[in-house]
Design a protein around this motif. Structure first.
Motif, PDB file in Angstrom:
ATOM      1  N   LEU A 190      28.129  30.878 100.642  1.00 19.56           N
ATOM      2  CA  LEU A 190      29.267  30.139 101.375  1.00 19.56           C
ATOM      3  C   LEU A 190      30.368  29.929 100.471  1.00 19.56           C
ATOM      4  O   LEU A 190      30.465  29.500  99.498  1.00 19.56           O
ATOM      5  N   LEU A 191      31.599  30.217 101.133  1.00 24.80           N
ATOM      6  CA  LEU A 191      32.817  29.935 100.551  1.00 24.80           C
ATOM      7  C   LEU A 191      33.768  29.078 101.392  1.00 24.80           C
ATOM      8  O   LEU A 191      33.575  29.283 102.833  1.00 24.80           O
ATOM      9  N   PRO A 192      34.567  28.479 100.832  1.00 21.73           N
ATOM     10  CA  PRO A 192      35.634  27.758 101.939  1.00 21.73           C
ATOM     11  C   PRO A 192      36.385  28.734 102.784  1.00 21.73           C
ATOM     12  O   PRO A 192      36.404  29.788 102.169  1.00 21.73           O
ATOM     13  N   TRP A 193      36.608  28.332 103.718  1.00 20.67           N
ATOM     14  CA  TRP A 193      37.193  29.398 104.936  1.00 20.67           C
ATOM     15  C   TRP A 193      38.333  30.112 104.515  1.00 20.67           C
ATOM     16  O   TRP A 193      38.548  31.290 104.769  1.00 20.67           O
ATOM     17  N   VAL A 194      39.395  29.616 103.609  1.00 17.92           N
ATOM     18  CA  VAL A 194      40.413  30.423 103.054  1.00 17.92           C
ATOM     19  C   VAL A 194      39.947  31.598 102.184  1.00 17.92           C
ATOM     20  O   VAL A 194      40.249  32.913 102.316  1.00 17.92           O
ATOM     21  N   ASP A 195      39.103  31.194 101.316  1.00 18.35           N
ATOM     22  CA  ASP A 195      38.501  32.508 100.415  1.00 18.35           C
ATOM     23  C   ASP A 195      37.637  33.403 101.250  1.00 18.35           C
ATOM     24  O   ASP A 195      37.494  34.500 100.946  1.00 18.35           O
ATOM     25  N   GLY A 196      36.724  32.678 102.199  1.00 14.28           N
ATOM     26  CA  GLY A 196      35.856  33.564 102.737  1.00 14.28           C
ATOM     27  C   GLY A 196      36.350  34.424 103.780  1.00 14.28           C
ATOM     28  O   GLY A 196      35.960  35.747 103.830  1.00 14.28           O
ATOM     29  N   VAL A 197      37.503  34.111 104.706  1.00 11.03           N
ATOM     30  CA  VAL A 197      38.109  34.889 105.200  1.00 11.03           C
ATOM     31  C   VAL A 197      38.692  36.240 104.575  1.00 11.03           C
ATOM     32  O   VAL A 197      38.530  37.240 104.910  1.00 11.03           O
TER      33      VAL A 197
END
Length: 857
Positions: free
Chosen positions: A417-424
């Motif tokens: 799981l990554l914060p959305w900025v890094d995940g996207v």
């Protein structure tokens, strides 16, 4: 007990030293008076009983001796000392396993309820320290049957030191698989629940108690038992504890509980997702252990589709772990001029290039001396791309999981799981790699994460659309299905859908539809995307509203209203290219394939194919192609559904929910086909090729069927149009007009009276309904009564406007002419309402009086 201490044995002198000649164990009594020691962090603070060779105060630390066992579920603790072993314990390793049994029995006996509370406290502390030596020491304690019950009883002690020692001893015992069931079956979970419910509990007691639960939660049966108590809210609350060890233990228990799907609902309802997600936010400090446990728990919860949405709403994106080796194929694209992640280039300045290349280096954020106002979502995309590409270049992505990946047979189901900025940004980065499995998994994650407009626009700005469209022609079927699903979820956004079309998605989608071997799941997603792009309502809107505005052509929803100036791209060129590409790909093979879907597929696919064909009818040069592929037989196939035509359809043996869904899907397909037929009737060349009588007969049967009311509007419109083409007669004497009134108009107006919250809309509906009844349509009053209009009409004459009340009273008066309606009118409370109107002499009181006289009051 296996060894029994004689009852006459007493400690008579405070300074007597006892030695055992056959062991290395020595006991020194230093107590002269009974006093309580202050509570401290570790058991080494108790100096009443000192074991010169075992209980060394300087060598015991419950904080450092025990470590996690990584192989048996994530909750157990190893009973073997992992750090520096006390020299005394090392010396005793080679001695007899039964060393000191006499004094061990003494300590166990001192746990008895008949002993002084301070003796019991000191005994449990001594046993706790003794158990820290490893499994053989725990085995030596466990040879005394019943000692577990005595230890658990000490959890009720008023002494924090005794509670800590008892919980710590249970922690070490439960770390051994052999004794875990015995600890749980002796009531440890219930007693620990009561202990943790105490408000004035020290951090040391919390830590040992929750760590015991951590060990017990390794086993499935104990996890279920823990989750069905009051412990879950206590564990969630412990995530906010100031002591990091307590937070880590609570996170470990929750991670283990999440391994059982039966516990998920309990945990989510208790509010575990926001608490765990907060621990993974980049701006929240936390240890590596608590982050790992929080991530493991959320990943387990995210296996459920609904709970995955809740995790995403907390700003976390599920990203597949593909192994560090897969990122070695990453090749960053070098730009001669800066561009945004979605591929949009920044307009070049009229000035010459910077002497030192600063314009390229600074990404063109300052051009012609004017700062471009880039949206926050674009800035986040730039930041995310920069960070992830940097990690990929230096080989830092998943590097810490390299050994773990090598030990596992497959990484196909592993995620992080990554914060959305890094995940996207990470998911878009994976789309550009060479590993087919990684690409497919990343596309699936993009589809799962596209739950709202924010996430869809984020993927668009991060450059995902270009990669996904290019991958539609991939040779791997799994990749094709995954990227199509991702595009289907992204196309829900009108703004993103325009970007998808601009990337040239129509041709590969139509090309895929031409292949007869395409599976139904892929076909459905293709049609979903095409139906959103080729939406006939959008096309008609653009024809009527896209006109010259101040000398320039207006383009509806082509770009975001917040898009900035300074970005390359001409709107007129985009519009022209869109219309040109649409006409180019709509060849006879595509239209023939859509007609075949209408003939043979499920109602869901028929609805989408009909919508696309309706769009094709707007492009007039395509009419010859439509007629040539026998569109009439395709429409006939949609209209001849048995469950649509047969109002008395037998649903015995079929679930009511499944039957209702079947009826709804059929209604949607029929409505779309009726709308298509209505549009086709505008063309003379089509009207000359069909049999209008047959379609009229089919549509009349559908109008009287049990499909949902909202799906009958286009059926009625098509019937009226067919009737006007054959016999231009709009009087109610026309059977078709009468049927439309009875089965579509009247039910629709009554539904509007019942459900509409707007007084104006209710007034318009009741006035129209009164007009129909007053014109004497055959059986109209029966249709009104059968649709349940009496109750809303009575309510309307009490609360409605003057005009609405007048129309409502007129309708009720007509209904009262039939005595069969009297019970329903009385049951609806019409008499009191009418009397209030008459007595207050409100407008229309005379009409209300006439209605009262017709009722049996």
């Amino acid at each position: 007990m296996a060894l029994t201490i004689p009852t006459h044995f007493k400690l008579k002198h405070p300074h007597i030293k006892h030695r055992l000649s056959n062991t290395h164990l020595e006991l020194i009594t230093v107590r002269t008076t009974r006093t309580r020691r202050p509570t401290t962090r570790t058991p080494s603070s108790f100096s009443t009983y000192h074991h010169n060779h075992i209980f060394n105060p300087k060598s015991c630390s419950t904080r450092t001796v025990l470590t996690r066992v990584s192989g048996d579920g994530g909750g157990a603790f190893d009973a073997t000392p992992q750090q520096s072993m006390p020299s005394e314990i090392e010396a005793l390793k080679g001695s007899s396993p039964n060393f000191g049994d006499g004094y061990l029995a003494l300590f166990v006996r001192m746990l008895g309820l008949d002993n002084d509370s301070l003796d019991r406290e000191q005994a449990v502390v001594a046993l706790w320290k003794y158990s820290l030596g490893g499994k053989q020491y725990i085995d030596a304690i466990m040879q005394f049957h019943g000692c577990i019950n005595l230890i658990i009883n000490l959890l009720k002690s008023e002494s924090s030191s005794a509670c800590e020692a008892a919980a710590g001893l249970l922690r070490t015992i439960s770390s051994v698989n052999l004794y875990r069931d015995l600890v749980a079956e002796s009531g440890a979970i219930e007693e620990l629940t009561g202990l943790l419910n105490q408000s004035s509990l020290t951090s040391e007691v919390k830590e040992q108690s929750i760590c015991t639960l951590w060990n017990l939660s390794v086993d499935e049966k104990h996890r279920v038992k823990i989750a069905n108590t009051d412990l879950v809210p206590l564990l969630i609350k412990s995530l906010d504890d100031e002591d990091i060890k307590v937070k880590e233990a609570a996170g470990g228990v929750l991670a283990n509980l999440a391994l059982s799907r039966s516990n998920h609902n309990i945990m989510v309802e208790a509010g575990v997702i926001p608490k765990l997600a907060k621990l993974l936010k980049p701006d929240v400090e936390g240890s590596k252990v608590i982050r790992k446990e929080a991530r493991n728990a959320l990943l387990e919860l995210a296996k459920d589709e609904y709970y995955r949405i809740l995790v995403l709403e907390e700003g976390l994106v599920r990203v597949p772990k593909i192994g560090a080796a897969a990122y070695r194929s990453f090749r960053p694209v070098l730009h001669s001029w800066p561009s945004l992640p979605d591929g949009t280039e920044v307009e070049r300045s009229s000035k010459g290039p910077s002497r030192f290349g600063a314009s390229e280096l600074l990404l063109g954020l300052n051009i012609d001396g004017k700062n471009i106002d880039i949206e926050e979502v674009k800035m986040n995309a730039i930041v995310g791309r920069t960070q992830q590409q940097f990690l990929a270049r230096i080989g830092a992505i998943e590097i810490e999981d390299e050994k773990q990946s090598e030990n596992e047979s497959s990484t196909s189901q592993r995620f992080t799981l990554l914060p959305w900025v890094d995940g996207v940004a990470r998911l878009v980065l994976i789309l550009g790699l060479e590993d087919e499995s990684a690409i497919a998994r990343a596309a699936e994650s993009i589809a799962d994460a596209s739950i709202n407009e924010h996430m869809r626009v984020s993927f668009k700005e991060a450059g995902a659309i270009k990669y996904l469209v290019q991958l539609l022609d991939h040779r791997n079927d799994a990749v094709q299905l995954a990227v199509t699903r991702a595009l289907e979820r992204l196309s829900v956004s009108n703004y993103v859908c325009q970007k998808i079309e601009a990337e040239g998605v129509i041709y590969p989608l139509f090309n895929a539809l031409k292949h007869s071997e395409i599976n139904e799941s892929l076909m459905e997603k293709n049609l979903d995307i095409l139906a959103r792009i080729l939406d006939p309502s959008k096309e008609m809107k653009s024809k009527f509203y896209d006109g010259p505005v101040n000398g320039s052509k207006k383009v509806l929803d082509v770009i975001s209203p917040n898009d900035t100036t300074g970005l390359a791209g001409n709107m007129d060129e985009i519009t022209i290219s869109k219309s040109t590409s649409r006409k180019d790909v709509l060849d006879s093979a595509v239209i023939a394939r859509l007609v075949e879907i209408l003939k043979t597929s499920s109602p869901n696919l028929q609805r989408k194919a009909a919508s696309i064909l309706e769009f094709v009818t707007i492009i007039e040069p395509c009419m010859d192609k439509i007629i040539s592929v026998d569109i009439e037989s395709a429409l006939d196939a949609v209209f001849q559904k048995k469950f649509s035509n047969d109002m008395e359809y037998d649903i015995d043996g079929q679930q009511p929910e499944a039957h209702a869904l079947e009826i709804e899907e059929a209604g949607l397909a029929i409505s779309a086909a009726s709308r298509l037929l209505t549009k086709l009737l505008d063309f003379e060349q089509f009207r000359q090729t069909i049999n209008p009588t047959r379609f009229t007969k089919l549509l009349r049967r559908i109008l009287m069927s049990n499909i949902p009311l909202q799906n009958k509007d286009w059926v009625a419109a098509c019937l009226v149009k067919l009737s006007s083409l054959s016999v231009p007669n709009l009087d109610f004497e026309n059977p078709i007009n009468m049927e439309v009134t009875l089965y579509e108009t009247i039910p629709r107006l009554i539904e509007q009276i019942k459900t509409c919250v707007s007084p104006e809309a209710q007034e318009a509906a009741v006035v129209e309904l009164n007009r129909i009844i007053s014109e004497g349509v055959v059986d109209s009053t029966r249709a009104v009564a059968a649709q349940g209009a009496i109750y809303p009409l009575v309510k309307l004459i009490e609360e409605g406007s003057t005009r609405a009340v007048d129309a409502g009273l007129a309708i009720l008066y007509n209904l009262s002419m039939d005595s069969e309606n009297h019970p329903a009118i009385l049951a609806a409370g019409a008499v009191p309402a009418l009397r209030r109107i008459v007595l207050s002499q409100r407008p229309h009181w005379i009409r209300a009086l006439h209605l009262l006289r017709t009722l049996p009051t």
